[in-house]
Design an enzyme around this catalytic site. Sequence first.
Site, PDB file in Angstrom:
ATOM      1  N   HIS A  55      98.070   1.165 128.861  1.00 60.56           N
ATOM      2  CA  HIS A  55      98.130   2.292 127.978  1.00 60.56           C
ATOM      3  C   HIS A  55      96.490   2.717 127.978  1.00 60.56           C
ATOM      4  CE1 HIS A  55      96.369   1.807 123.856  1.00 60.56           C
ATOM      5  NE2 HIS A  55      97.089   0.610 123.935  1.00 60.56           N
ATOM      6  N   CYS A  86      90.451   1.032 116.835  1.00 62.33           N
ATOM      7  CA  CYS A  86      91.186  -0.115 115.584  1.00 62.33           C
ATOM      8  C   CYS A  86      90.660  -0.687 114.955  1.00 62.33           C
ATOM      9  CB  CYS A  86      91.429  -1.405 117.251  1.00 62.33           C
ATOM     10  SG  CYS A  86      91.168  -0.591 118.954  1.00 62.33           S
TER      11      CYS A  86
HETATM   12  N1  PLP Z   1      91.918  -6.135 123.302  1.00 66.54           N
HETATM   13  C1  PLP Z   1      91.368  -4.972 123.362  1.00 66.54           C
HETATM   14  C2  PLP Z   1      89.464  -5.635 124.405  1.00 66.54           C
HETATM   15  C3  PLP Z   1      91.379  -3.500 123.107  1.00 66.54           C
HETATM   16  O1  PLP Z   1      90.283  -2.868 123.358  1.00 66.54           O
HETATM   17  C4  PLP Z   1      92.484  -3.739 122.353  1.00 66.54           C
HETATM   18  C5  PLP Z   1      93.284  -1.710 122.369  1.00 66.54           C
HETATM   19  O2  PLP Z   1      92.495  -1.301 121.692  1.00 66.54           O
HETATM   20  C6  PLP Z   1      93.149  -4.302 122.653  1.00 66.54           C
HETATM   21  C7  PLP Z   1      93.102  -5.737 122.838  1.00 66.54           C
HETATM   22  C8  PLP Z   1      95.020  -4.105 121.804  1.00 66.54           C
HETATM   23  O3  PLP Z   1      95.581  -4.013 122.813  1.00 66.54           O
HETATM   24  P1  PLP Z   1      96.922  -2.808 122.691  1.00 66.54           P
HETATM   25  O4  PLP Z   1      96.231  -1.211 121.637  1.00 66.54           O
HETATM   26  O5  PLP Z   1      97.657  -2.507 123.588  1.00 66.54           O
HETATM   27  O6  PLP Z   1      97.493  -3.508 122.004  1.00 66.54           O
END
Ligand code: PLP
Length: 391
Positions: free
Chosen positions: A211, A338
């Site tokens: 995504h 996040c």
């Molecule tokens: N790792 C990094 C560096 C990210 O930026 C993100 C998403 O924000 C993730 C992992 C997590 O990915 P997902 O949203 O597909 O679980």
Amino acid sequence: MTGLNVNAERIYLDHASTSPLDPIALEAMLPYLTGCHGNPNSLHREGREAFVALEDSRRSIAKNLGARMPSEVIFTSGGTESDNSALQGIVDHTAPYNGHAHVIVSTMEHHAVLNPAARLAKQGHEVTYLAPRRDGFIYPEDLSAAMRENTVLVSVMLANNEIGTMQPVAELTRIAHTGGALLHTDAVQALGKVPLDLEKLGVDAASFSAHKIGGPKGVGALYLRRKTPFYPWMLGGGQEAGRRSGTQNVAGAVGFAAALDARCADIEERRKELTSMRDRCIDAVLAACPSVSLAVDPRGSDLYLPNIIAFLVDGLEGETTLLDLDNVGIAASAGSACSSESLEPSHVLRSISIPDRLAYGSLRVSLGYTTTEKDINRFIEIIPSIIEKRS
Ligand code: PLP
């Protein structure tokens, strides 16, 4: 359904959080959301059709990642699952032969790596947190110094989601291997922004998410180099050659492959365009807003992602700036989306010694495949009024 048109006259500068679904990916997925409904693990015709689509997608993704074999690509539910599986799965397999294992992770990792590392510590393993230096880079000599006899795994991200620094992962991998350890890299943000060649990079495991590049949400991949020791994290029916159980998300895999293909088709050209828009944006904002500085300055260097800018606005909370921008139709982020529920300043900015006072004012602008010069012009035009209004 509200029928909300989220794209109406909006400028979207939060691609590091997620990207809109690419119509190319949607079109590729549609047959697998409607007509072709088979389980790829079934032997009948419907199943075989789904199987072919899944394996074609795997082959295409493997090629675009520079993996040697399609079987090195395991479909997962996204970057978070891939990170969790890599850390737990590699340590679970390796630790019985090593007694209590030692794992090294950088302090600037996403929580999808930091939290599984904390769980490993609770399980009795030793975890060393390796800090980047003030410039946002992990130095090879710092990794060498952290290595121990019982180090089994090193996890350092290829590119950071808040400040865009790209780590010297090939060199870090050589150091890990010399010390008898494996290396996992979270490549979620690097994917589709800079060319990747996993075989050449030499890593043992890498995490990806669809995504962030115009693919659908809820699908990703874990690259496991052939012979990487791995005890599956997700147990069940033994799909994905026993490495990730659960009926595969066929439409998701097809959309992921289509989006990645689209990103890789013009990756060098787009990298140049994004870099130029990023640098123009930085120049203009710094010139117009004296209270704004950068967490790291990516201009003139190819050691940074071409699409991420980490502004620091002195004296203003990032969330307030973000909401003011939102009100005038611009989507950006206050640090990392996040961790945006947390009131703590970003752990990434802390890891590079940005004072909390400035970290509270962080504003991440991230460009992506839909970003145009016009979007950047509008941002440049609007931002001084938002910042100067209150500073
Ligand atoms: N790792 C990094 C560096 C990210 O930026 C993100 C998403 O924000 C993730 C992992 C997590 O990915 P997902 O949203 O597909 O679980």
